[in-house]
Write a protein that holds these residues in place. Sequence first.
Motif, PDB file in Angstrom:
ATOM      1  N   UNK A   1      50.831 -11.097  -4.907  1.00 43.26           N
ATOM      2  CA  UNK A   1      51.104  -9.905  -5.715  1.00 43.26           C
ATOM      3  C   UNK A   1      52.587  -9.875  -6.060  1.00 43.26           C
ATOM      4  N   UNK A   2      52.902  -9.618  -7.320  1.00 50.03           N
ATOM      5  CA  UNK A   2      54.281  -9.467  -7.770  1.00 50.03           C
ATOM      6  C   UNK A   2      54.506  -8.004  -8.118  1.00 50.03           C
ATOM      7  N   UNK A   3      55.426  -7.348  -7.433  1.00 49.71           N
ATOM      8  CA  UNK A   3      55.635  -5.915  -7.625  1.00 49.71           C
ATOM      9  C   UNK A   3      57.121  -5.584  -7.435  1.00 49.71           C
ATOM     10  N   UNK A   4      57.818  -5.189  -8.540  1.00 43.49           N
ATOM     11  CA  UNK A   4      57.396  -5.117  -9.929  1.00 43.49           C
ATOM     12  C   UNK A   4      56.972  -6.483 -10.475  1.00 43.49           C
ATOM     13  N   UNK A   5      56.088  -6.419 -11.486  1.00 38.44           N
ATOM     14  CA  UNK A   5      55.442  -7.637 -11.959  1.00 38.44           C
ATOM     15  C   UNK A   5      56.296  -8.352 -13.000  1.00 38.44           C
ATOM     16  N   UNK A   6      56.422  -9.645 -12.848  1.00 41.23           N
ATOM     17  CA  UNK A   6      57.105 -10.507 -13.806  1.00 41.23           C
ATOM     18  C   UNK A   6      56.056 -11.407 -14.459  1.00 41.23           C
TER      19      UNK A   6
ATOM     20  N   UNK B   1      64.447   6.807 -14.008  1.00 42.25           N
ATOM     21  CA  UNK B   1      64.048   7.762 -12.969  1.00 42.25           C
ATOM     22  C   UNK B   1      62.597   8.186 -13.092  1.00 42.25           C
ATOM     23  N   UNK B   2      62.001   7.965 -14.260  1.00 44.00           N
ATOM     24  CA  UNK B   2      60.595   8.358 -14.445  1.00 44.00           C
ATOM     25  C   UNK B   2      59.644   7.404 -13.729  1.00 44.00           C
ATOM     26  N   UNK B   3      60.135   6.239 -13.321  1.00 47.24           N
ATOM     27  CA  UNK B   3      59.294   5.249 -12.642  1.00 47.24           C
ATOM     28  C   UNK B   3      59.639   5.217 -11.159  1.00 47.24           C
ATOM     29  N   UNK B   4      58.621   5.112 -10.322  1.00 44.59           N
ATOM     30  CA  UNK B   4      58.821   5.083  -8.870  1.00 44.59           C
ATOM     31  C   UNK B   4      58.225   3.812  -8.290  1.00 44.59           C
ATOM     32  N   UNK B   5      59.046   3.079  -7.554  1.00 44.49           N
ATOM     33  CA  UNK B   5      58.585   1.859  -6.896  1.00 44.49           C
ATOM     34  C   UNK B   5      58.092   2.188  -5.492  1.00 44.49           C
ATOM     35  N   UNK B   6      56.950   1.607  -5.121  1.00 46.75           N
ATOM     36  CA  UNK B   6      56.398   1.753  -3.775  1.00 46.75           C
ATOM     37  C   UNK B   6      56.311   0.380  -3.126  1.00 46.75           C
ATOM     38  N   UNK B   7      57.044   0.203  -2.030  1.00 50.86           N
ATOM     39  CA  UNK B   7      56.981  -1.062  -1.307  1.00 50.86           C
ATOM     40  C   UNK B   7      55.777  -1.073  -0.378  1.00 50.86           C
ATOM     41  N   UNK B   8      55.210  -2.257  -0.188  1.00 57.44           N
ATOM     42  CA  UNK B   8      54.142  -2.422   0.806  1.00 57.44           C
ATOM     43  C   UNK B   8      54.665  -2.039   2.188  1.00 57.44           C
ATOM     44  N   UNK B   9      55.951  -2.307   2.450  1.00 59.32           N
ATOM     45  CA  UNK B   9      56.526  -1.974   3.756  1.00 59.32           C
ATOM     46  C   UNK B   9      56.692  -0.468   3.940  1.00 59.32           C
ATOM     47  N   UNK B  10      56.556   0.310   2.861  1.00 63.02           N
ATOM     48  CA  UNK B  10      56.656   1.759   2.967  1.00 63.02           C
ATOM     49  C   UNK B  10      55.320   2.454   3.156  1.00 63.02           C
TER      50      UNK B  10
ATOM     51  N   UNK C   1      61.125  -1.633 -15.348  1.00 59.38           N
ATOM     52  CA  UNK C   1      61.521  -2.410 -14.181  1.00 59.38           C
ATOM     53  C   UNK C   1      61.757  -3.855 -14.585  1.00 59.38           C
ATOM     54  N   UNK C   2      62.669  -4.505 -13.856  1.00 61.20           N
ATOM     55  CA  UNK C   2      62.963  -5.903 -14.136  1.00 61.20           C
ATOM     56  C   UNK C   2      63.967  -6.063 -15.253  1.00 61.20           C
ATOM     57  N   UNK C   3      64.086  -7.306 -15.747  1.00 65.21           N
ATOM     58  CA  UNK C   3      65.077  -7.633 -16.781  1.00 65.21           C
ATOM     59  C   UNK C   3      64.412  -8.051 -18.080  1.00 65.21           C
ATOM     60  N   UNK C   4      63.126  -7.783 -18.245  1.00 66.55           N
ATOM     61  CA  UNK C   4      62.376  -8.428 -19.322  1.00 66.55           C
ATOM     62  C   UNK C   4      61.487  -7.446 -20.072  1.00 66.55           C
ATOM     63  N   UNK C   5      61.177  -7.844 -21.309  1.00 70.22           N
ATOM     64  CA  UNK C   5      60.201  -7.118 -22.126  1.00 70.22           C
ATOM     65  C   UNK C   5      59.128  -8.127 -22.531  1.00 70.22           C
TER      66      UNK C   5
END
Length: 560
Positions: A262-267, A305-314, A417-421
């Motif tokens: 799993x890639x999160x955020x996804x590239x 700020x409208x996007x929230x990342x959730x880690x598996x470790x959280x 998220x990330x550096x890409x579109x």
Amino acid sequence: ILKQSHNGSSSSLAMPRGLDFNQALSEIAGMAGGGGDLHEARAVQPGRPLAERRIDMHGFCNPGEFQRSPYLSARGNIANIFRGSTEEGYKAYHADKYDEDKNPNGIINFGTSENKLCFDLMSKRLTQTDMNLMEPPLLQYPDWKGHMFLREEVARFLTYYCKAPAPLKAENVIVLNGCGSLFSALATVLCDPGEAVLIATPFYGGITQGVFLYGNVKLVYAYLDSKITGTSTRPFQLTVDKLEKALQDARAEGVTVRALILLNPQNPLGDIYSLSELQDYLEFAKRHELHVIVDEIYMLSVFDESATFHSVLGMDRLPDPQRTHVMWGISKDFAVSGIRFGTLYTENQDVANAVASLCYFHGVCGPVQHKVAQLLRDRDWINQVYLRANHARLKAAHTYVTDELKTLGVPFLNRNAGFFVWIDFRKYLRTGTFEEEMLLWRRFLDNKVLLSCGKAFECSEPGWFRIIFADKTHRLQLGMQRIRKVLEEREQEILAEAKEQSCQSDQDGKADSTDEVIFVSRHQEPTCAGSSNLGDLIGLLQQQMRSSDWLQKNTAEQFA
């Protein structure tokens, strides 16, 4: 080269079970007859005899350039072909790099996922006096898992930024020279040669090198597409149903699948998985006793700020903690891809010890371990200086590129998220094939801008491209100008082809009933040939109506 062609199947295998490298190379390169024509290349396609299997090689490499080296083993030849076919654009860029003063006509790199926005911040922090420590232990062999002072700092860092419900333990931390090495090590210790790992496409193509070249581990693909149907509420949405289908198809072909990536955020999509989605994926893996390798290398590069990342470790409770392994590194989030540092967190000590035995080949030098520890413990600087500036810069660059795409009328996935579109250039492909996608990619490169095409990410739909926006304004402006030039030329060619076809259909006495959308940019004035007739004009108007967003912007409700 050993991958299955995209024929609608939900899984793809890199090598047939039990097929050794000599046989594989013999099949793909005609070694027995001394040939090297990759037009005759073979790949695994279940249910067909090996001698009949063919693969379309366009997009992997130039068949005419492949030559078997007598100095390499069969395995070495495969690695050599693999590198040559996947890094053409990267090598071209390094041979002709853009420089504002020294090489203004050089290639602008929008293909390599690097953050080039924060050199000022990172260079200043990495040269402060606390970074310059030199003690005997730093110049001696360390614990292969990494110096304990660094592993303790990583545990505290991940506890804080992953919002772990309880403090993470240093004994579960392993340090390697980058996440690519981690993929290689995990594939090797979790899978036997010929077994497989499940992953959704499109995905970061470097993973293929990591799991295949070292461990001879296959990738089984769960193909995602842009259609919003059934349980999919957004383009390229990963669902458990798609994972289930890919897994069952692979098992029906006799393939043993050991893990899920799993890639999160996804590239390259930029998707961030919700907590409920993560829970579903992990529960799926537990049902099938699959290890889960979670790559969270962009976790601090969520810039809105409208996007929230959730880690598996959280998560409060992991469905299967002994089979859940999380990786992270500093190359993306801290804009230092030249410093090779990655870390693995796993509660499974058998996995940790097995990976540690491979760290002998993938260690991080002592002075760098010290610098990374100093960086990670400087919480005030990270929160108050670095992350604030980095997120603001990423957001501004993303806004500039996406505004340019909107002006061009090009669809894209709008993520934070990330550096890409992830960009949809399908309207610029007349036949909708990967061959045409590769031609468009080369056309961008010929015009001195490097992008990444969808084939590099195993995308199932031709015409998608990834662009990196984490770059300085002057390079973004010039790069987008070059992209615009290519697209405008392509628009003119498509329009000319459409007019020619329209004239031909009039001569044949047939009505134009095509439903194909021909894109015409707003700034373009259509012109008629000297012999234009009413059919030509109607055809042009139909094309403009289909490509215009006027109807969407001017609805009945707005007029009311």
